[in-house]
Design a protein around this motif. Structure first.
Motif, PDB file in Angstrom:
ATOM      1  N   GLU A  38       0.819  -1.209   0.000  1.00 30.92           N
ATOM      2  CA  GLU A  38       0.000   0.000   0.000  1.00 30.92           C
ATOM      3  C   GLU A  38       0.856   1.264   0.000  1.00 30.92           C
ATOM      4  O   GLU A  38       0.564   2.218  -0.714  1.00 30.92           O
ATOM      5  CB  GLU A  38      -0.947   0.014   1.208  1.00 30.92           C
ATOM      6  N   VAL A  39       1.905   1.258   0.819  1.00 33.32           N
ATOM      7  CA  VAL A  39       2.811   2.412   0.853  1.00 33.32           C
ATOM      8  C   VAL A  39       3.465   2.589  -0.509  1.00 33.32           C
ATOM      9  O   VAL A  39       3.574   3.711  -1.015  1.00 33.32           O
ATOM     10  CB  VAL A  39       3.877   2.251   1.963  1.00 33.32           C
ATOM     11  N   ARG A  93       2.314   1.668  -3.443  1.00 29.93           N
ATOM     12  CA  ARG A  93       1.319   2.173  -4.402  1.00 29.93           C
ATOM     13  C   ARG A  93       0.988   3.645  -4.174  1.00 29.93           C
ATOM     14  O   ARG A  93       0.899   4.412  -5.117  1.00 29.93           O
ATOM     15  CB  ARG A  93       0.034   1.353  -4.318  1.00 29.93           C
ATOM     16  N   ASN A  94       0.810   4.015  -2.917  1.00 30.18           N
ATOM     17  CA  ASN A  94       0.332   5.363  -2.604  1.00 30.18           C
ATOM     18  C   ASN A  94       1.424   6.419  -2.515  1.00 30.18           C
ATOM     19  O   ASN A  94       1.140   7.605  -2.609  1.00 30.18           O
ATOM     20  CB  ASN A  94      -0.458   5.348  -1.292  1.00 30.18           C
ATOM     21  N   ASN A  95       2.658   5.984  -2.298  1.00 32.47           N
ATOM     22  CA  ASN A  95       3.753   6.935  -2.066  1.00 32.47           C
ATOM     23  C   ASN A  95       4.970   6.643  -2.937  1.00 32.47           C
ATOM     24  O   ASN A  95       6.086   6.989  -2.568  1.00 32.47           O
ATOM     25  CB  ASN A  95       4.157   6.900  -0.593  1.00 32.47           C
ATOM     26  N   LEU A  96       4.737   6.038  -4.050  1.00 27.69           N
ATOM     27  CA  LEU A  96       5.812   5.571  -4.924  1.00 27.69           C
ATOM     28  C   LEU A  96       6.821   6.657  -5.267  1.00 27.69           C
ATOM     29  O   LEU A  96       8.018   6.400  -5.333  1.00 27.69           O
ATOM     30  CB  LEU A  96       5.205   4.997  -6.206  1.00 27.69           C
ATOM     31  N   THR A  97       6.368   7.876  -5.474  1.00 28.55           N
ATOM     32  CA  THR A  97       7.275   8.941  -5.903  1.00 28.55           C
ATOM     33  C   THR A  97       7.744   9.826  -4.755  1.00 28.55           C
ATOM     34  O   THR A  97       8.383  10.849  -5.001  1.00 28.55           O
ATOM     35  CB  THR A  97       6.625   9.799  -6.999  1.00 28.55           C
ATOM     36  N   ASP A  98       7.466   9.439  -3.521  1.00 26.94           N
ATOM     37  CA  ASP A  98       7.972  10.191  -2.375  1.00 26.94           C
ATOM     38  C   ASP A  98       9.452   9.886  -2.192  1.00 26.94           C
ATOM     39  O   ASP A  98       9.876   8.725  -2.236  1.00 26.94           O
ATOM     40  CB  ASP A  98       7.217   9.823  -1.094  1.00 26.94           C
TER      41      ASP A  98
END
Length: 96
Positions: A47-48, A50-55
């Motif tokens: 989930e992390v 998917r949701n924060n891939l470009t962080d």
């Protein structure tokens, strides 16, 4: 956990740590055992990812995962057509 099917080696410019980190992640995820090890050792979850891939912290964690295991670092660098030092430099940039 398989997110990617197969892996095609991209070419990178040395000035693009984000692209290099994302390609490194694709390489890591191309092998289920390595992907599971990434999740176990970094604390990242699907989930992390998917949701924060470009962080930047997520991308830095992927590169730190490789930096902490030299055999994978060398294999990833070869697959990505860069030097291991380029992956380490990308990690340092993204960790700032």
């Amino acid at each position: 956990m398989t997110i990617t099917k197969g892996f095609e080696s991209p070419h990178h410019s040395s000035g693009d740590p984000e692209s290099l980190a994302l390609s490194a992640l694709a390489w890591v995820l191309s092998e289920p055992a390595r992907a599971e090890r990434l999740l176990s050792l970094t604390g990242l979850t699907p989930e992390v990812l998917r949701n924060n891939l470009t962080d930047r912290p997520v991308m830095a964690a992927v590169l730190e995962f490789l930096a902490n295991h030299e055999p994978d670092l060398v294999l990833a660098a070869d697959a990505l057509n860069v030097t291991p030092a380029a992956l380490i430099a990308a990690h340092e940039t993204l960790s700032r």
